[in-house]
Design a protein around this motif. Structure first.
Motif, PDB file in Angstrom:
ATOM      1  N   LEU A  59      27.773 117.903  40.319  1.00 27.61           N
ATOM      2  CA  LEU A  59      27.192 119.086  39.725  1.00 27.61           C
ATOM      3  C   LEU A  59      25.672 118.917  39.642  1.00 27.61           C
ATOM      4  O   LEU A  59      25.179 117.889  39.179  1.00 27.61           O
ATOM      5  CB  LEU A  59      27.768 119.302  38.323  1.00 27.61           C
ATOM      6  N   HIS A  78      36.822 123.327  41.506  1.00 31.05           N
ATOM      7  CA  HIS A  78      37.571 122.347  40.725  1.00 31.05           C
ATOM      8  C   HIS A  78      38.959 122.153  41.345  1.00 31.05           C
ATOM      9  O   HIS A  78      39.261 122.699  42.406  1.00 31.05           O
ATOM     10  CB  HIS A  78      37.654 122.783  39.268  1.00 31.05           C
ATOM     11  N   THR A 109      30.397 126.159  42.080  1.00 33.69           N
ATOM     12  CA  THR A 109      31.190 124.971  41.749  1.00 33.69           C
ATOM     13  C   THR A 109      32.659 125.215  42.088  1.00 33.69           C
ATOM     14  O   THR A 109      33.123 126.350  42.148  1.00 33.69           O
ATOM     15  CB  THR A 109      31.082 124.649  40.244  1.00 33.69           C
ATOM     16  N   GLU A 159      35.835 119.380  32.682  1.00 35.43           N
ATOM     17  CA  GLU A 159      34.993 118.252  33.101  1.00 35.43           C
ATOM     18  C   GLU A 159      33.671 118.744  33.683  1.00 35.43           C
ATOM     19  O   GLU A 159      32.621 118.132  33.479  1.00 35.43           O
ATOM     20  CB  GLU A 159      35.740 117.396  34.110  1.00 35.43           C
ATOM     21  N   TYR A 160      33.710 119.868  34.401  1.00 35.77           N
ATOM     22  CA  TYR A 160      32.464 120.436  34.923  1.00 35.77           C
ATOM     23  C   TYR A 160      31.586 120.946  33.789  1.00 35.77           C
ATOM     24  O   TYR A 160      30.360 120.767  33.811  1.00 35.77           O
ATOM     25  CB  TYR A 160      32.774 121.576  35.905  1.00 35.77           C
ATOM     26  N   GLN A 192      33.138 117.802  43.035  1.00 38.34           N
ATOM     27  CA  GLN A 192      33.440 116.748  42.072  1.00 38.34           C
ATOM     28  C   GLN A 192      32.470 116.920  40.910  1.00 38.34           C
ATOM     29  O   GLN A 192      31.301 117.257  41.125  1.00 38.34           O
ATOM     30  CB  GLN A 192      33.257 115.355  42.681  1.00 38.34           C
ATOM     31  N   PRO A 193      32.904 116.700  39.673  1.00 38.13           N
ATOM     32  CA  PRO A 193      32.006 116.893  38.536  1.00 38.13           C
ATOM     33  C   PRO A 193      30.702 116.107  38.652  1.00 38.13           C
ATOM     34  O   PRO A 193      29.642 116.602  38.249  1.00 38.13           O
ATOM     35  CB  PRO A 193      32.840 116.418  37.339  1.00 38.13           C
ATOM     36  N   GLY A 198      38.604 117.243  39.622  1.00 40.44           N
ATOM     37  CA  GLY A 198      38.098 117.492  38.282  1.00 40.44           C
ATOM     38  C   GLY A 198      38.563 118.813  37.705  1.00 40.44           C
ATOM     39  O   GLY A 198      38.788 119.791  38.423  1.00 40.44           O
ATOM     40  N   ARG A 230      30.014 117.979  32.099  1.00 43.03           N
ATOM     41  CA  ARG A 230      28.973 117.424  32.967  1.00 43.03           C
ATOM     42  C   ARG A 230      27.730 118.320  32.960  1.00 43.03           C
ATOM     43  O   ARG A 230      26.597 117.821  32.940  1.00 43.03           O
ATOM     44  CB  ARG A 230      29.516 117.265  34.386  1.00 43.03           C
TER      45      ARG A 230
END
Length: 268
Positions: A236, A9, A7, A21-22, A232-233, A17, A25
């Motif tokens: 995911l 950010h 991931t 936020e991740y 972007q979240p 994000g 999510r």
């Protein structure tokens, strides 16, 4: 077992994000483990003179780790956060990379080849770099870098191992020997690879690596983990159901997970 180990950010400049936020999510979509793995700062080019929005600034690296650690504690009863780094392999800069890799207590470090010299072969703004190139020679250079990355001992798994195909540039010659040699190097080094599902949203429209490479990896006993490479979240976990289905078709029954630079395999 639902995991996502790749991931990015907002700190890296080309994602959106916040880390939190991740995490939120990840809880929302039912992940048991979430790997936070943003890009290592650029070491071999001057960010001010290179293209913008390539990676987090060096001065942000400590706060990145500290924020990951705080979120791991804050959400420990809801999701298992693993703190990682996508550590570019750049030939000739191994010691600078090693200082970052060994300077923090990461749970895992992804070894990815994005750069051939100062050319980022994964950046859509740099596809002109393919012009007037012998494509097979570029593939040879890329897979040589992958093999060298695997041999450094700095990484826990190799990320998107055939990302060289991202924009659809493929030589007329068969590259199976190059791909297999790279996987053999991964096996020799005792590393895992990832099935990076983000390839499905790129021009090549195929996960990294290809089914053929995954079948060879399975044949020689290379462990595999999965990642969405979300920037972007809302992305995911994207395409990870398809990734798990493919792995099961090939014969995989376990996924590699990582804690404190140790690999564990879990059923999925």
């Amino acid at each position: 077992m639902l995991i996502d180990y790749h991931t990015h950010h907002a700190r890296c400049g080309h994602a959106q994000g916040s880390l939190e936020e991740y995490v939120k999510r990840g809880i929302e979509i039912g992940l048991q483990e979430l790997g936070l793995s943003d890009h290592m700062p650029l070491l071999h080019v001057n960010p001010a003179e290179y293209l913008p929005e390539m990676a987090m600034p060096m001065e942000e690296l400590p706060s990145y780790f500290e924020e990951c650690l705080a979120l791991k504690e804050k959400y420990k009863d809801r999701i298992d956060i693993r703190i990682g780094l996508e550590g570019d392999y750049i030939e000739g800069h191994e010691e600078k990379i090693r200082r970052i890799v060994e300077g923090y207590p990461w749970d895992y470090v992804i070894g990815s080849v994005h750069f051939l010299g100062e050319w980022d072969i994964t950046d859509f703004r740099q596809t002109a770099g393919w012009e007037n190139k012998d494509i097979h020679s570029v593939y040879e250079q890329y897979y040589d870098a992958v093999k060298k990355a695997a041999a450094t001992g700095m990484y826990d798994y190799i990320g998107h191992i055939d990302v060289i195909k991202r924009f659809g540039y493929k030589p007329e010659q068969d590259v199976t020997p190059l791909e297999n040699d790279a996987l053999d190097a991964v096996k020799k080094a005792g590393l895992a690879i990832e099935l990076n599902a983000s390839g499905l949203r790129t021009p090549v429209a195929e996960m990294f690596p290809s089914r053929r490479m995954l079948e060879y990896a399975y044949h020689i006993g290379i462990p595999v983990t999965v990642g969405s490479d979300a920037h972007q979240p809302e992305r995911l976990g994207q395409y990870l159901e398809e990734a798990r289905t493919l792995l099961k078709e090939i014969g995989y029954t376990q996924l590699a997970t990582f804690r404190q630079r140790r690999r564990f395999c879990v059923d999925f």
